[in-house]
Motif scaffolding. Structure first.
Motif, short mmCIF file in Angstrom:
data_model
loop_
_atom_site.label_atom_id
_atom_site.label_comp_id
_atom_site.label_asym_id
_atom_site.label_seq_id
_atom_site.Cartn_x
_atom_site.Cartn_y
_atom_site.Cartn_z
N VAL A 70 0.75 -1.53 -0.02
CA VAL A 70 0.09 -0.39 0.24
C VAL A 70 0.85 1.47 0.09
O VAL A 70 0.62 2.23 -0.75
CB VAL A 70 -0.93 0.37 1.25
N LYS A 71 1.73 1.13 0.89
CA LYS A 71 3.31 2.34 0.88
C LYS A 71 3.28 2.22 -0.53
O LYS A 71 3.32 3.89 -0.76
CB LYS A 71 4.18 1.89 1.75
N LEU A 72 3.83 1.58 -1.03
CA LEU A 72 4.73 1.62 -2.83
C LEU A 72 3.77 2.57 -3.32
O LEU A 72 3.95 3.15 -4.26
CB LEU A 72 5.10 0.42 -3.02
N ILE A 73 2.65 2.09 -3.31
CA ILE A 73 1.33 2.39 -4.43
C ILE A 73 1.59 4.75 -3.89
O ILE A 73 0.61 4.61 -4.46
CB ILE A 73 0.42 1.95 -4.56
N GLU A 74 0.95 4.36 -2.36
CA GLU A 74 0.78 5.85 -2.62
C GLU A 74 1.61 6.37 -2.64
O GLU A 74 1.20 7.78 -2.65
CB GLU A 74 0.58 5.70 -0.06
N ASN A 75 3.13 5.98 -2.65
CA ASN A 75 4.49 7.14 -2.86
C ASN A 75 4.45 7.38 -4.75
O ASN A 75 5.12 8.22 -4.26
CB ASN A 75 5.48 6.80 -2.17
N SER A 76 4.09 6.35 -4.90
CA SER A 76 4.28 6.39 -6.12
C SER A 76 3.04 6.70 -7.03
O SER A 76 3.08 7.18 -8.10
CB SER A 76 4.79 5.34 -6.80
N SER A 97 -5.66 0.89 -3.84
CA SER A 97 -5.53 -0.66 -4.78
C SER A 97 -5.62 -1.80 -2.79
O SER A 97 -5.90 -1.31 -1.79
CB SER A 97 -3.74 -0.82 -4.49
N ASP A 98 -5.29 -3.15 -3.54
CA ASP A 98 -5.40 -4.34 -2.42
C ASP A 98 -4.71 -5.52 -3.01
O ASP A 98 -4.79 -5.65 -3.82
CB ASP A 98 -7.03 -4.69 -2.14
N ILE A 99 -4.12 -5.63 -2.13
CA ILE A 99 -3.70 -7.27 -2.95
C ILE A 99 -4.33 -8.65 -1.78
O ILE A 99 -4.32 -8.22 -0.03
CB ILE A 99 -1.96 -6.82 -1.94
N SER A 100 -3.85 -9.61 -2.08
CA SER A 100 -4.38 -10.73 -1.51
C SER A 100 -2.96 -11.51 -1.25
O SER A 100 -2.35 -11.65 -3.08
CB SER A 100 -5.29 -11.78 -1.97
N THR A 101 -3.12 -12.09 -0.28
CA THR A 101 -1.32 -12.26 0.12
C THR A 101 -2.00 -14.00 0.13
O THR A 101 -1.05 -15.02 -0.05
CB THR A 101 -0.87 -12.44 1.79
#
Length: 124
Positions: A70-76, A97-101
């Protein structure tokens, strides 16, 4: 705009794949983009690194993966919004965004300021 919906979807997929390889170090195994009125949905499969797959076996690890991604998307966000605007000529209002682990899928949704399907003169 002289491009078809499919051409723009493919261009966005290629762009996101390239961005992730450069920014994160690897891209997804599979990526598909869908234009839905004033939204662009990017669905990625196979996004977890080997290290993340190991971390995902524990609850704390799952939280870390989600926080990091989430932080990577927010920063970019600004970079991604500019890339999408360059292709669509429409401003990006928000990026979600969201990711499924569990299955290694991620979705990214771009909310646009105008209906891209109408702009492309798509008949539904």
């Amino acid at each position: 705009m002289n491009k078809s919906k499919g051409q723009i979807e493919a261009e966005i997929s290629e762009l996101i794949m390239k961005f992730e390889k450069e920014y994160i170090g690897r891209g997804p195994q599979n990526i598909k983009t869908y234009i839905i009125h004033d939204n662009i949905l990017v669905k990625e499969k196979g996004v977890l690194t080997m290290a993340e797959q190991q971390l995902a076996k524990e609850e704390d690890g799952i939280k870390l993966i989600k926080q990091l991604r989430v932080k990577l998307i927010e920063n970019s966000r600004e970079i991604l919004a500019t890339l999408i605007k360059d292709i669509t000529t429409i401003d990006v209002l928000a990026v979600h965004s969201d990711i499924s682990t569990e299955n290694g899928e991620r979705i990214i949704v771009f909310s646009l300021s105008d209906d891209l399907e109408k702009k492309l003169k798509i008949k539904t």
